[in-house]
Design a protein around this motif. Structure first.
Motif, mmCIF file in Angstrom:
data_model
loop_
_atom_site.group_PDB
_atom_site.id
_atom_site.type_symbol
_atom_site.label_atom_id
_atom_site.label_comp_id
_atom_site.label_asym_id
_atom_site.label_seq_id
_atom_site.Cartn_x
_atom_site.Cartn_y
_atom_site.Cartn_z
ATOM 1 N N ARG A 31 0.824 -1.001 0.066
ATOM 2 C CA ARG A 31 -0.010 0.251 -0.030
ATOM 3 C C ARG A 31 1.087 1.378 -0.170
ATOM 4 O O ARG A 31 0.519 1.969 -0.763
ATOM 5 N N ASP A 32 1.859 1.216 0.946
ATOM 6 C CA ASP A 32 2.481 2.569 1.057
ATOM 7 C C ASP A 32 3.519 2.994 -0.020
ATOM 8 O O ASP A 32 3.941 4.044 -0.343
ATOM 9 N N ALA A 33 4.219 1.783 -0.398
ATOM 10 C CA ALA A 33 5.422 1.989 -1.237
ATOM 11 C C ALA A 33 5.019 1.935 -2.700
ATOM 12 O O ALA A 33 5.584 2.331 -3.676
ATOM 13 N N GLN A 34 3.742 1.346 -2.899
ATOM 14 C CA GLN A 34 3.494 1.169 -4.373
ATOM 15 C C GLN A 34 2.120 1.797 -4.820
ATOM 16 O O GLN A 34 1.738 2.668 -5.616
ATOM 17 N N ASN A 35 1.038 1.070 -3.961
ATOM 18 C CA ASN A 35 -0.369 1.066 -4.487
ATOM 19 C C ASN A 35 -0.867 2.574 -4.221
ATOM 20 O O ASN A 35 -1.477 3.174 -5.165
ATOM 21 N N THR A 36 -0.927 3.053 -3.055
ATOM 22 C CA THR A 36 -1.234 4.401 -2.754
ATOM 23 C C THR A 36 -0.734 5.481 -3.569
ATOM 24 O O THR A 36 -1.090 6.597 -4.131
ATOM 25 N N PRO A 37 0.811 5.485 -3.493
ATOM 26 C CA PRO A 37 1.536 6.687 -4.477
ATOM 27 C C PRO A 37 1.070 6.545 -6.019
ATOM 28 O O PRO A 37 0.768 7.530 -6.368
ATOM 29 N N ALA A 38 0.822 5.374 -6.547
ATOM 30 C CA ALA A 38 0.527 5.276 -7.789
ATOM 31 C C ALA A 38 -1.034 5.828 -8.343
ATOM 32 O O ALA A 38 -1.354 6.446 -9.141
ATOM 33 N N PHE A 39 -1.852 5.517 -7.208
ATOM 34 C CA PHE A 39 -3.316 5.827 -6.919
ATOM 35 C C PHE A 39 -3.256 7.576 -7.267
ATOM 36 O O PHE A 39 -3.990 7.947 -7.966
ATOM 37 N N LEU A 40 -2.350 8.086 -6.182
ATOM 38 C CA LEU A 40 -2.520 9.380 -6.019
ATOM 39 C C LEU A 40 -1.997 10.245 -7.402
ATOM 40 O O LEU A 40 -2.573 11.048 -7.667
ATOM 41 N N LEU A 68 -0.455 -6.795 -9.318
ATOM 42 C CA LEU A 68 -1.282 -7.233 -8.161
ATOM 43 C C LEU A 68 -2.385 -6.269 -8.028
ATOM 44 O O LEU A 68 -3.335 -6.748 -7.641
ATOM 45 N N PHE A 69 -2.341 -5.046 -8.542
ATOM 46 C CA PHE A 69 -3.435 -4.304 -8.507
ATOM 47 C C PHE A 69 -3.935 -3.438 -9.790
ATOM 48 O O PHE A 69 -3.183 -3.498 -10.744
ATOM 49 N N LEU A 70 -5.175 -3.385 -9.822
ATOM 50 C CA LEU A 70 -5.678 -2.666 -10.959
ATOM 51 C C LEU A 70 -6.465 -1.260 -10.483
ATOM 52 O O LEU A 70 -7.214 -1.434 -9.486
ATOM 53 N N HIS A 71 -6.135 -0.340 -11.038
ATOM 54 C CA HIS A 71 -6.781 1.233 -10.663
ATOM 55 C C HIS A 71 -7.937 1.471 -11.963
ATOM 56 O O HIS A 71 -7.297 1.106 -13.230
ATOM 57 N N MET A 72 -8.656 1.973 -11.470
ATOM 58 C CA MET A 72 -9.711 2.522 -12.515
ATOM 59 C C MET A 72 -10.306 3.765 -11.979
ATOM 60 O O MET A 72 -10.532 3.925 -10.770
ATOM 61 N N ARG A 73 -10.689 4.675 -13.112
ATOM 62 C CA ARG A 73 -11.531 5.904 -12.651
ATOM 63 C C ARG A 73 -12.601 5.729 -13.793
ATOM 64 O O ARG A 73 -12.337 5.587 -15.039
ATOM 65 N N ALA A 98 -12.190 4.454 -3.674
ATOM 66 C CA ALA A 98 -12.245 3.197 -2.883
ATOM 67 C C ALA A 98 -10.899 2.429 -2.983
ATOM 68 O O ALA A 98 -10.691 1.888 -4.044
ATOM 69 N N PHE A 99 -10.351 2.519 -2.082
ATOM 70 C CA PHE A 99 -8.870 2.119 -1.922
ATOM 71 C C PHE A 99 -8.937 0.479 -1.714
ATOM 72 O O PHE A 99 -9.235 0.244 -0.474
ATOM 73 N N HIS A 159 -5.042 1.737 -14.818
ATOM 74 C CA HIS A 159 -3.614 1.791 -14.577
ATOM 75 C C HIS A 159 -3.348 0.398 -13.787
ATOM 76 O O HIS A 159 -4.003 -0.014 -13.035
ATOM 77 N N GLU A 160 -1.998 -0.128 -14.169
ATOM 78 C CA GLU A 160 -1.783 -1.499 -13.538
ATOM 79 C C GLU A 160 -0.322 -1.112 -12.913
ATOM 80 O O GLU A 160 0.558 -1.096 -13.525
ATOM 81 N N PRO A 161 -0.457 -0.830 -11.710
ATOM 82 C CA PRO A 161 0.974 -0.343 -11.115
ATOM 83 C C PRO A 161 2.082 -1.484 -10.788
ATOM 84 O O PRO A 161 1.678 -2.492 -10.605
ATOM 85 N N SER A 162 3.117 -1.132 -11.239
ATOM 86 C CA SER A 162 4.660 -1.883 -11.145
ATOM 87 C C SER A 162 5.598 -1.128 -10.191
ATOM 88 O O SER A 162 5.604 -0.068 -10.494
#
Ligand code: SAM
Length: 265
Positions: A29-38, A252-257, A116-117, A229-232
């Protein structure tokens, strides 16, 4: 499995989850998912926002710090209590409420945006959450969400490594098997061994859907997809935090808007 049983599982997870997340053990969450989301979030300063499945409020606070007037909801009372305590300690103007994402206690058109994280795949009826979110958004408002990647974080995902721990492949199974609250048991992998040994594993009910299920639910709700977005991790982060290097091979994650259409003028 219905919302009450899901709530009971999360309530049982909430105390350890909060303590471990705040100790920095939720590294993905902290090193990858949330920074990419924001990084992909449109400007939210001055906007009215709703964070669905806010947990202990870490990401809600980031949105408030970016200038939004935030409301956070979660189904687990202990998460809401911890979030409210953090708000009392360092006020950011966030209102937290115990609520179910599938029955939002807000009037139509209340919010400019919603987030929705990592929570929608934990809800039994994602079509209802999407419909409820659509209802409480103003016309032209957006929902941005992250979920476990439907294709690469199926009910069975295994990271295959060689003898030097180099990731060779991601093994995936059961993509086409929807789950109805199947329990996944795990701890934050980045927690020290003595911490992991001293707590019960989290019990997380999963509601796996295929990628086409997600897209079809969104389209049926009337929301328009505007970003995926598919963060890596980048190579440098992978060297510093090898724990995250599986996402160099497959996300591991998929982001959509998605956006509620505004009436034509
Ligand atoms: C993986 S945690 C993510 C928490 C937080 N968003 C974060 O990124 O740290 C999923 C969250 O969804 C919440 N949740 C699950 N089902 C829910 C529902 N039906 N309505 C509201 N929240 C729900 C859980 O209690 C939990 O806090």
């Amino acid at each position: 499995m219905e919302a009450n049983d899901v709530a009971a599982c999360w309530e049982a997870n909430a105390e350890t989850w909060t303590r471990h997340a705040r100790a920095g053990y939720d590294l993905y969450r902290d090193a990858q998912n949330t920074p990419a989301f924001l990084a992909n979030l449109p400007g939210i300063a001055g906007l009215e926002g709703l964070d669905i499945g806010c947990g202990e409020g870490s990401n809600t606070r980031k949105l408030a710090e970016a200038g939004a007037r935030m409301t956070g909801i979660d189904i687990a009372p202990t998460f809401i209590r911890h979030a409210q305590e953090a708000e009392a300690e360092t006020p950011l103007g966030i209102a937290y409420r115990l609520a179910d994402g599938m029955a939002l206690p807000f009037g139509d058109g209340s919010f400019d945006f919603a987030t929705a994280f990592m929570s929608l795949m934990d809800m039994p009826h994602q079509d209802k959450v999407l419909a409820e979110t659509m209802r409480v958004l103003k016309p032209g408002g957006f929902l941005q969400f992250s979920i476990l990647h439907p294709c690469f974080a199926t009910p069975h995902r295994k990271v295959v490594r060689d003898e030097n721990r180099k990731v060779l492949a991601i093994e995936v199974r059961d993509y086409f098997r929807p789950t109805d609250g199947e329990i996944e048991s795990w701890r934050f992998g980045a927690a020290p061994e003595h911490e992991k040994a001293s707590v019960e594993p989290f019990r997380v009910p999963r509601f796996h859907r295929t990628l086409s299920d997600w897209v079809n639910m969104i389209v049926a709700t009337g929301l328009a997809i505007e970003m995926m977005h598919e963060p890596s991790v980048d190579a440098e982060t992978a060297r510093a935090l090898p724990y995250l290097d599986d996402t160099l091979v497959a996300p591991l994650f998929l982001h959509m808007r998605v956006r509620k259409p505004a009436p034509a003028v």
